[in-house]
Design a protein around this motif. Structure first.
Motif, PDB file in Angstrom:
ATOM      1  N   SER A   1      47.585  46.369  45.049  1.00  0.00           N
ATOM      2  CA  SER A   1      46.638  45.098  44.960  1.00  0.00           C
ATOM      3  C   SER A   1      45.515  44.405  44.253  1.00  0.00           C
ATOM      4  O   SER A   1      45.705  45.104  42.850  1.00  0.00           O
ATOM      5  CB  SER A   1      45.404  45.756  46.089  1.00  0.00           C
ATOM      6  OG  SER A   1      44.484  46.637  44.877  1.00  0.00           O
ATOM      7  N   ILE A   2      45.258  43.891  44.117  1.00  0.00           N
ATOM      8  CA  ILE A   2      45.004  42.169  43.345  1.00  0.00           C
ATOM      9  C   ILE A   2      43.674  42.872  43.234  1.00  0.00           C
ATOM     10  O   ILE A   2      43.373  42.707  41.684  1.00  0.00           O
ATOM     11  CB  ILE A   2      44.236  41.029  43.798  1.00  0.00           C
ATOM     12  CG1 ILE A   2      44.130  40.569  42.946  1.00  0.00           C
ATOM     13  CG2 ILE A   2      43.494  41.101  45.012  1.00  0.00           C
ATOM     14  CD1 ILE A   2      44.584  38.902  43.236  1.00  0.00           C
ATOM     15  N   GLN A   3      42.504  44.015  43.523  1.00  0.00           N
ATOM     16  CA  GLN A   3      41.860  44.749  42.342  1.00  0.00           C
ATOM     17  C   GLN A   3      42.061  45.994  41.689  1.00  0.00           C
ATOM     18  O   GLN A   3      41.611  45.398  40.687  1.00  0.00           O
ATOM     19  CB  GLN A   3      40.574  46.086  43.852  1.00  0.00           C
ATOM     20  CG  GLN A   3      40.193  44.682  44.456  1.00  0.00           C
ATOM     21  CD  GLN A   3      40.489  44.021  45.698  1.00  0.00           C
ATOM     22  OE1 GLN A   3      41.841  44.408  46.442  1.00  0.00           O
ATOM     23  NE2 GLN A   3      40.035  44.071  46.695  1.00  0.00           N
TER      24      GLN A   3
ATOM     25  N   ILE B   1      43.416  43.323  38.643  1.00  0.00           N
ATOM     26  CA  ILE B   1      42.526  43.242  37.959  1.00  0.00           C
ATOM     27  C   ILE B   1      42.325  44.451  36.578  1.00  0.00           C
ATOM     28  O   ILE B   1      41.069  44.043  35.818  1.00  0.00           O
ATOM     29  CB  ILE B   1      40.886  42.479  38.172  1.00  0.00           C
ATOM     30  CG1 ILE B   1      41.919  40.932  39.012  1.00  0.00           C
ATOM     31  CG2 ILE B   1      40.390  41.913  37.360  1.00  0.00           C
ATOM     32  CD1 ILE B   1      41.424  39.928  39.639  1.00  0.00           C
TER      33      ILE B   1
ATOM     34  N   ASP C   1      33.095  39.428  41.608  1.00  0.00           N
ATOM     35  CA  ASP C   1      34.410  38.749  41.581  1.00  0.00           C
ATOM     36  C   ASP C   1      34.457  38.327  43.299  1.00  0.00           C
ATOM     37  O   ASP C   1      34.129  39.153  43.739  1.00  0.00           O
ATOM     38  CB  ASP C   1      35.103  38.636  40.452  1.00  0.00           C
ATOM     39  CG  ASP C   1      36.306  39.569  41.225  1.00  0.00           C
ATOM     40  OD1 ASP C   1      36.604  40.149  41.162  1.00  0.00           O
ATOM     41  OD2 ASP C   1      35.502  41.165  41.622  1.00  0.00           O
TER      42      ASP C   1
ATOM     43  N   THR D   1      37.608  38.805  44.261  1.00  0.00           N
ATOM     44  CA  THR D   1      38.252  40.223  44.767  1.00  0.00           C
ATOM     45  C   THR D   1      37.904  41.821  45.141  1.00  0.00           C
ATOM     46  O   THR D   1      37.747  42.222  45.555  1.00  0.00           O
ATOM     47  CB  THR D   1      39.063  40.134  43.630  1.00  0.00           C
ATOM     48  OG1 THR D   1      38.849  40.884  42.554  1.00  0.00           O
ATOM     49  CG2 THR D   1      39.716  39.508  43.294  1.00  0.00           C
TER      50      THR D   1
ATOM     51  N   ALA E   1      36.534  42.929  42.247  1.00  0.00           N
ATOM     52  CA  ALA E   1      36.711  44.260  41.509  1.00  0.00           C
ATOM     53  C   ALA E   1      35.879  45.183  39.828  1.00  0.00           C
ATOM     54  O   ALA E   1      35.957  45.535  39.202  1.00  0.00           O
ATOM     55  CB  ALA E   1      38.337  43.855  40.354  1.00  0.00           C
TER      56      ALA E   1
END
Length: 105
Positions: free
Chosen positions: A2-4, A7, A90, A92, A94
């Motif tokens: 995932s994007i989390q 990051i 943020d 996302t 994260a």
């Protein structure tokens, strides 16, 4: 991934490159990224605030119990106590940005 996760992994690399600086909050240490201090731009009674803001970036996945710091909590960096003036999540989810100020006596 995932994007989390992406990051969080990127932040982990930056933390290691910067020497794994930590903040202490609620009796536990958390690895963080300490940003450059800036003068406050908050407009208050009598003009703009005179506080120096120290931004701290900390991964949310470090808080195992899902309990996060809140405004006015005290954190310690290098033996100096700071008050959390503002918390920014943020987009996302994260990490957190904690804007710290030195507490007023």
């Amino acid at each position: 991934m995932s994007i989390q996760d992406t990051i969080a992994n990127d932040l982990l690399v930056i933390e290691e490159d910067l020497g794994n600086q930590t903040i202490t909050w609620d009796g536990s240490d958390y690895v963080c990224i300490v940003g450059e201090s800036v003068e406050s731009a908050d407009l208050g009674v009598g003009g703009f605030g005179g506080d120096t803001i120290k931004p701290i970036f900390v991964r949310k996945n470090l808080f195992d119990d899902g309990v996060y710091p809140v405004k006015s909590d005290i954190v310690t960096i290098d033996g100096i106590d700071y008050e959390i003036n503002k918390i920014i999540n943020d987009a996302t989810g994260a990490f957190l940005r904690l804007d710290l100020i030195e507490p007023h006596p």
